[in-house]
Design a protein around this motif. Structure first.
Motif, PDB file in Angstrom:
ATOM      1  N   LYS A   1      13.095   9.308   0.961  1.00  0.00           N
ATOM      2  CA  LYS A   1      12.964   9.296   2.350  1.00  0.00           C
ATOM      3  C   LYS A   1      11.317   8.835   2.454  1.00  0.00           C
ATOM      4  N   PHE A   2      10.507   9.759   1.784  1.00  0.00           N
ATOM      5  CA  PHE A   2       9.053   9.734   2.037  1.00  0.00           C
ATOM      6  C   PHE A   2       8.483   8.412   1.231  1.00  0.00           C
ATOM      7  N   ALA A   3       9.549   7.949  -0.049  1.00  0.00           N
ATOM      8  CA  ALA A   3       9.072   6.927  -0.726  1.00  0.00           C
ATOM      9  C   ALA A   3       9.311   5.702   0.205  1.00  0.00           C
ATOM     10  N   GLU A   4      10.306   5.514   0.872  1.00  0.00           N
ATOM     11  CA  GLU A   4      10.814   4.282   1.883  1.00  0.00           C
ATOM     12  C   GLU A   4       9.579   4.214   2.838  1.00  0.00           C
ATOM     13  N   LYS A   5       9.059   5.222   3.199  1.00  0.00           N
ATOM     14  CA  LYS A   5       7.931   5.250   4.208  1.00  0.00           C
ATOM     15  C   LYS A   5       6.440   5.014   3.237  1.00  0.00           C
ATOM     16  N   HIS A   6       6.527   4.744   2.294  1.00  0.00           N
ATOM     17  CA  HIS A   6       5.548   4.611   1.184  1.00  0.00           C
ATOM     18  C   HIS A   6       4.447   5.830   0.892  1.00  0.00           C
ATOM     19  N   ILE A   7       5.021   6.960   1.394  1.00  0.00           N
ATOM     20  CA  ILE A   7       4.390   8.276   0.986  1.00  0.00           C
ATOM     21  C   ILE A   7       4.961   8.671  -0.367  1.00  0.00           C
ATOM     22  N   LEU A   8       4.081   8.887  -1.356  1.00  0.00           N
ATOM     23  CA  LEU A   8       4.232   9.335  -2.667  1.00  0.00           C
ATOM     24  C   LEU A   8       3.598  10.698  -3.152  1.00  0.00           C
ATOM     25  N   PHE A   9       4.074  11.230  -4.200  1.00  0.00           N
ATOM     26  CA  PHE A   9       3.573  12.352  -4.583  1.00  0.00           C
ATOM     27  C   PHE A   9       3.005  12.426  -5.971  1.00  0.00           C
ATOM     28  N   MET A  10       1.868  13.188  -6.321  1.00  0.00           N
ATOM     29  CA  MET A  10       1.446  13.219  -7.825  1.00  0.00           C
ATOM     30  C   MET A  10       1.968  13.856  -8.527  1.00  0.00           C
TER      31      MET A  10
ATOM     32  N   ALA B   1       0.913  -1.042   0.038  1.00  0.00           N
ATOM     33  CA  ALA B   1      -0.026  -0.089   0.043  1.00  0.00           C
ATOM     34  C   ALA B   1       0.612   1.276   0.162  1.00  0.00           C
ATOM     35  N   TYR B   2       0.341   2.213  -0.645  1.00  0.00           N
ATOM     36  CA  TYR B   2       1.108   3.892  -0.794  1.00  0.00           C
ATOM     37  C   TYR B   2       0.138   4.697  -0.179  1.00  0.00           C
ATOM     38  N   ILE B   3       0.496   5.735   0.197  1.00  0.00           N
ATOM     39  CA  ILE B   3      -0.264   6.865   0.302  1.00  0.00           C
ATOM     40  C   ILE B   3       0.249   7.978  -0.780  1.00  0.00           C
ATOM     41  N   ILE B   4      -0.725   8.364  -1.470  1.00  0.00           N
ATOM     42  CA  ILE B   4      -0.507   9.420  -2.602  1.00  0.00           C
ATOM     43  C   ILE B   4      -1.097  10.591  -2.198  1.00  0.00           C
ATOM     44  N   SER B   5      -0.085  11.575  -1.721  1.00  0.00           N
ATOM     45  CA  SER B   5      -0.201  12.925  -0.979  1.00  0.00           C
ATOM     46  C   SER B   5      -0.944  13.805  -2.053  1.00  0.00           C
ATOM     47  N   ALA B   6      -1.886  14.332  -1.673  1.00  0.00           N
ATOM     48  CA  ALA B   6      -2.457  15.614  -2.473  1.00  0.00           C
ATOM     49  C   ALA B   6      -1.546  16.912  -2.234  1.00  0.00           C
ATOM     50  N   THR B   7      -0.755  16.986  -1.111  1.00  0.00           N
ATOM     51  CA  THR B   7       0.006  17.969  -0.702  1.00  0.00           C
ATOM     52  C   THR B   7       1.157  17.936  -1.492  1.00  0.00           C
ATOM     53  N   PRO B   8       1.869  19.085  -2.323  1.00  0.00           N
ATOM     54  CA  PRO B   8       2.865  18.827  -2.869  1.00  0.00           C
ATOM     55  C   PRO B   8       4.079  18.757  -1.775  1.00  0.00           C
ATOM     56  N   PHE B   9       4.979  18.059  -2.451  1.00  0.00           N
ATOM     57  CA  PHE B   9       6.364  17.715  -1.685  1.00  0.00           C
ATOM     58  C   PHE B   9       6.786  19.065  -0.973  1.00  0.00           C
ATOM     59  N   ASP B  10       7.091  19.991  -1.638  1.00  0.00           N
ATOM     60  CA  ASP B  10       7.578  21.239  -1.172  1.00  0.00           C
ATOM     61  C   ASP B  10       6.844  21.801   0.059  1.00  0.00           C
ATOM     62  N   GLU B  11       5.697  21.562   0.018  1.00  0.00           N
ATOM     63  CA  GLU B  11       4.865  22.081   1.229  1.00  0.00           C
ATOM     64  C   GLU B  11       4.936  21.000   2.282  1.00  0.00           C
TER      65      GLU B  11
END
Length: 74
Positions: free
Chosen positions: A45-54, A21-31
């Motif tokens: 580091k976010f990807a290691e924790k399965h948090i990705l950006f659109m 499973a992954y979390i796809i963040s609606a919040t941009p990376f820079d924010e």
């Protein structure tokens, strides 16, 4: 989910079952990086924790990360 994969594979008779499973963040990376932990996390580091950006570019493509066997992010 990863721990459930082998059990589902056994019950279904299919050895190729894997779950993730992954979390796809609606919040941009820079924010988000400024609000998360100590503000030093990079996309890897976010990807290691399965948090990705659109985001989809030649340098970062969240769809490719999801489809890859591990998370290669620069």
């Amino acid at each position: 989910l990863r721990e459930l994969g082998p059990e589902i594979a056994r019950r279904s008779g299919r050895p190729d079952v894997s779950l993730d499973a992954y979390i796809i963040s609606a919040t941009p990376f820079d924010e988000l990086r400024l609000r998360y932990d100590d503000g030093t996390w990079d996309k890897a580091k976010f990807a290691e924790k399965h948090i990705l950006f659109m985001e989809r570019s030649k340098d970062y493509d969240y769809i490719s990360i999801i489809l890859s066997p591990c998370c290669p992010v620069a």
